[in-house]
Design a protein around this motif. Structure first.
Motif, PDB file in Angstrom:
ATOM      1  N   ASP A   1       7.734  20.361   2.084  1.00 38.58           N
ATOM      2  CA  ASP A   1       5.827  20.047   2.041  1.00 38.58           C
ATOM      3  C   ASP A   1       5.710  19.735   3.522  1.00 38.58           C
ATOM      4  OD1 ASP A   1       2.924  19.276   1.668  1.00 38.58           O
ATOM      5  OD2 ASP A   1       3.053  18.849  -0.085  1.00 38.58           O
ATOM      6  N   HIS A   2       5.386  20.086   4.243  1.00 42.55           N
ATOM      7  CA  HIS A   2       4.578  19.823   5.393  1.00 42.55           C
ATOM      8  C   HIS A   2       3.753  19.079   5.447  1.00 42.55           C
ATOM      9  CE1 HIS A   2       8.668  21.259   6.290  1.00 42.55           C
ATOM     10  NE2 HIS A   2       8.641  22.156   6.098  1.00 42.55           N
ATOM     11  N   ASN A   3       3.075  18.904   4.551  1.00 44.83           N
ATOM     12  CA  ASN A   3       1.146  18.891   4.861  1.00 44.83           C
ATOM     13  C   ASN A   3       1.218  17.647   4.518  1.00 44.83           C
ATOM     14  OD1 ASN A   3      -1.183  19.297   5.820  1.00 44.83           O
ATOM     15  ND2 ASN A   3      -1.378  19.457   3.446  1.00 44.83           N
ATOM     16  N   GLU A   4       1.574  17.349   3.119  1.00 47.69           N
ATOM     17  CA  GLU A   4       0.988  15.777   2.698  1.00 47.69           C
ATOM     18  C   GLU A   4       1.945  15.231   3.316  1.00 47.69           C
ATOM     19  OE1 GLU A   4      -1.372  16.896  -0.877  1.00 47.69           O
ATOM     20  OE2 GLU A   4       0.506  16.294  -1.324  1.00 47.69           O
ATOM     21  N   ARG A   5       2.477  13.719   3.434  1.00 48.20           N
ATOM     22  CA  ARG A   5       3.404  12.412   3.873  1.00 48.20           C
ATOM     23  C   ARG A   5       2.967  11.246   2.945  1.00 48.20           C
ATOM     24  NH1 ARG A   5       3.728  10.425   9.705  1.00 48.20           N
ATOM     25  NH2 ARG A   5       1.102   9.631   9.508  1.00 48.20           N
TER      26      ARG A   5
ATOM     27  N   LEU B   1       0.766  -1.308  -0.130  1.00 47.12           N
ATOM     28  CA  LEU B   1       0.137   0.325  -0.234  1.00 47.12           C
ATOM     29  C   LEU B   1       1.169   0.944   0.033  1.00 47.12           C
ATOM     30  CD1 LEU B   1      -2.598  -0.929   2.716  1.00 47.12           C
ATOM     31  CD2 LEU B   1      -3.040  -0.804  -0.191  1.00 47.12           C
ATOM     32  N   LEU B   2       0.428   2.175  -0.807  1.00 45.50           N
ATOM     33  CA  LEU B   2       1.035   2.963  -0.896  1.00 45.50           C
ATOM     34  C   LEU B   2       0.201   4.646  -0.389  1.00 45.50           C
ATOM     35  CD1 LEU B   2       4.041   5.360  -0.629  1.00 45.50           C
ATOM     36  CD2 LEU B   2       2.730   6.012  -3.541  1.00 45.50           C
ATOM     37  N   LEU B   3       0.061   5.343   1.293  1.00 42.24           N
ATOM     38  CA  LEU B   3      -0.880   5.810   1.202  1.00 42.24           C
ATOM     39  C   LEU B   3      -0.744   7.100   1.294  1.00 42.24           C
ATOM     40  CD1 LEU B   3      -1.692   3.577   4.501  1.00 42.24           C
ATOM     41  CD2 LEU B   3      -3.200   3.882   2.509  1.00 42.24           C
ATOM     42  N   LEU B   4      -1.308   8.390   1.195  1.00 41.60           N
ATOM     43  CA  LEU B   4      -0.882  10.129   1.343  1.00 41.60           C
ATOM     44  C   LEU B   4      -2.117  10.031   2.255  1.00 41.60           C
ATOM     45  CD1 LEU B   4      -0.060  12.699   0.701  1.00 41.60           C
ATOM     46  CD2 LEU B   4      -2.059  12.246  -0.560  1.00 41.60           C
ATOM     47  N   ASP B   5      -0.808  10.787   3.539  1.00 40.40           N
ATOM     48  CA  ASP B   5      -2.121  11.563   4.486  1.00 40.40           C
ATOM     49  C   ASP B   5      -1.478  12.371   4.362  1.00 40.40           C
ATOM     50  OD1 ASP B   5       0.666  11.340   6.178  1.00 40.40           O
ATOM     51  OD2 ASP B   5      -0.563  10.533   7.452  1.00 40.40           O
ATOM     52  N   LYS B   6      -2.822  13.452   5.393  1.00 43.28           N
ATOM     53  CA  LYS B   6      -2.224  15.046   5.665  1.00 43.28           C
ATOM     54  C   LYS B   6      -2.332  15.562   6.958  1.00 43.28           C
ATOM     55  CE  LYS B   6      -3.869  16.357   1.971  1.00 43.28           C
ATOM     56  NZ  LYS B   6      -3.765  16.907   0.510  1.00 43.28           N
TER      57      LYS B   6
ATOM     58  N   ARG C   1      -2.912  12.301  10.326  1.00 45.69           N
ATOM     59  CA  ARG C   1      -2.838  11.442  10.205  1.00 45.69           C
ATOM     60  C   ARG C   1      -2.674  10.570  10.106  1.00 45.69           C
ATOM     61  NH1 ARG C   1       1.519  13.889   7.317  1.00 45.69           N
ATOM     62  NH2 ARG C   1       2.654  15.500   8.449  1.00 45.69           N
ATOM     63  N   LEU C   2      -2.766   8.724   9.979  1.00 40.12           N
ATOM     64  CA  LEU C   2      -2.792   7.536   9.657  1.00 40.12           C
ATOM     65  C   LEU C   2      -1.937   6.884  10.336  1.00 40.12           C
ATOM     66  CD1 LEU C   2      -3.417   7.228   5.721  1.00 40.12           C
ATOM     67  CD2 LEU C   2      -5.257   7.295   7.317  1.00 40.12           C
ATOM     68  N   THR C   3      -2.735   5.839  11.698  1.00 42.96           N
ATOM     69  CA  THR C   3      -1.647   5.028  11.916  1.00 42.96           C
ATOM     70  C   THR C   3      -1.146   4.009  10.934  1.00 42.96           C
ATOM     71  OG1 THR C   3      -3.454   4.016  13.136  1.00 42.96           O
ATOM     72  CG2 THR C   3      -2.443   6.080  14.046  1.00 42.96           C
ATOM     73  N   THR C   4      -0.777   3.102  11.575  1.00 44.92           N
ATOM     74  CA  THR C   4      -0.332   2.052  10.808  1.00 44.92           C
ATOM     75  C   THR C   4      -1.263   1.243  10.674  1.00 44.92           C
ATOM     76  OG1 THR C   4       2.047   2.040  10.496  1.00 44.92           O
ATOM     77  CG2 THR C   4       0.849   0.189  10.213  1.00 44.92           C
ATOM     78  N   PRO C   5      -2.354   0.355   9.684  1.00 45.28           N
ATOM     79  CA  PRO C   5      -3.405  -0.330   9.999  1.00 45.28           C
ATOM     80  C   PRO C   5      -3.130  -1.750  10.666  1.00 45.28           C
ATOM     81  CG  PRO C   5      -3.319   0.435   7.295  1.00 45.28           C
ATOM     82  CD  PRO C   5      -2.311   1.321   8.619  1.00 45.28           C
ATOM     83  N   ALA C   6      -3.426  -2.841  11.397  1.00 44.84           N
ATOM     84  CA  ALA C   6      -3.022  -4.166  11.452  1.00 44.84           C
ATOM     85  C   ALA C   6      -3.277  -4.584  10.400  1.00 44.84           C
ATOM     86  CB  ALA C   6      -4.494  -4.627  12.224  1.00 44.84           C
ATOM     87  N   GLY C   7      -2.394  -5.345  11.031  1.00 47.75           N
ATOM     88  CA  GLY C   7      -1.762  -6.421   9.615  1.00 47.75           C
ATOM     89  C   GLY C   7      -0.800  -5.950   8.908  1.00 47.75           C
ATOM     90  N   TRP C   8      -0.413  -4.496   8.975  1.00 45.39           N
ATOM     91  CA  TRP C   8       0.721  -3.653   7.504  1.00 45.39           C
ATOM     92  C   TRP C   8       1.897  -3.594   8.378  1.00 45.39           C
ATOM     93  CZ3 TRP C   8      -0.261  -4.069   2.995  1.00 45.39           C
ATOM     94  CH2 TRP C   8      -1.797  -4.443   2.076  1.00 45.39           C
ATOM     95  N   ARG C   9       2.552  -3.211   8.040  1.00 41.15           N
ATOM     96  CA  ARG C   9       4.013  -3.108   9.040  1.00 41.15           C
ATOM     97  C   ARG C   9       4.453  -1.838   7.356  1.00 41.15           C
ATOM     98  NH1 ARG C   9       9.344  -4.466   7.737  1.00 41.15           N
ATOM     99  NH2 ARG C   9       8.644  -6.255   6.212  1.00 41.15           N
ATOM    100  N   GLU C  10       4.494  -0.464   7.707  1.00 52.45           N
ATOM    101  CA  GLU C  10       5.691   0.694   7.736  1.00 52.45           C
ATOM    102  C   GLU C  10       6.440   0.329   7.621  1.00 52.45           C
ATOM    103  OE1 GLU C  10       6.114   4.694   8.702  1.00 52.45           O
ATOM    104  OE2 GLU C  10       4.753   4.556   9.042  1.00 52.45           O
ATOM    105  N   ILE C  11       7.299   0.848   6.104  1.00 48.28           N
ATOM    106  CA  ILE C  11       8.596   0.405   6.029  1.00 48.28           C
ATOM    107  C   ILE C  11       9.020   1.226   4.738  1.00 48.28           C
ATOM    108  CG2 ILE C  11       8.371  -2.037   4.740  1.00 48.28           C
ATOM    109  CD1 ILE C  11       8.506  -1.230   2.283  1.00 48.28           C
TER     110      ILE C  11
END
Length: 65
Positions: A52-56, A25-30, A34-44
């Motif tokens: 740009d300090h608004n989008e990540r 998954l490639l997620l975009l948050d503002k 801010r999004l947290t890592t969903p259950a069953g997923w690992r941020e790499i």
């Protein structure tokens, strides 16, 4: 850009429950939601555009354990 350079067409999900058939998954948050890592997923990876300090962007892979 993903579609143009590597023939990978991204799709927009209404919610993360639809991601069960994905392995990456490639997620975009503002900054204000801010999004947290969903259950069953690992941020790499996470990153954004310089200055740009608004989008990540967050790159997640499905956990195999």
């Amino acid at each position: 850009m993903l579609d143009y350079f590597i023939n990978l067409r991204p799709v927009q999900l209404a919610d993360l429950s639809q991601a069960s058939r994905c392995s990456v998954l490639l997620l975009l948050d503002k900054a204000n939601a801010r999004l947290t890592t969903p259950a069953g997923w690992r941020e790499i990876w996470q990153g954004g555009r310089a200055g740009d300090h608004n989008e990540r962007f967050l790159l997640m892979v499905k956990r195999s354990d």
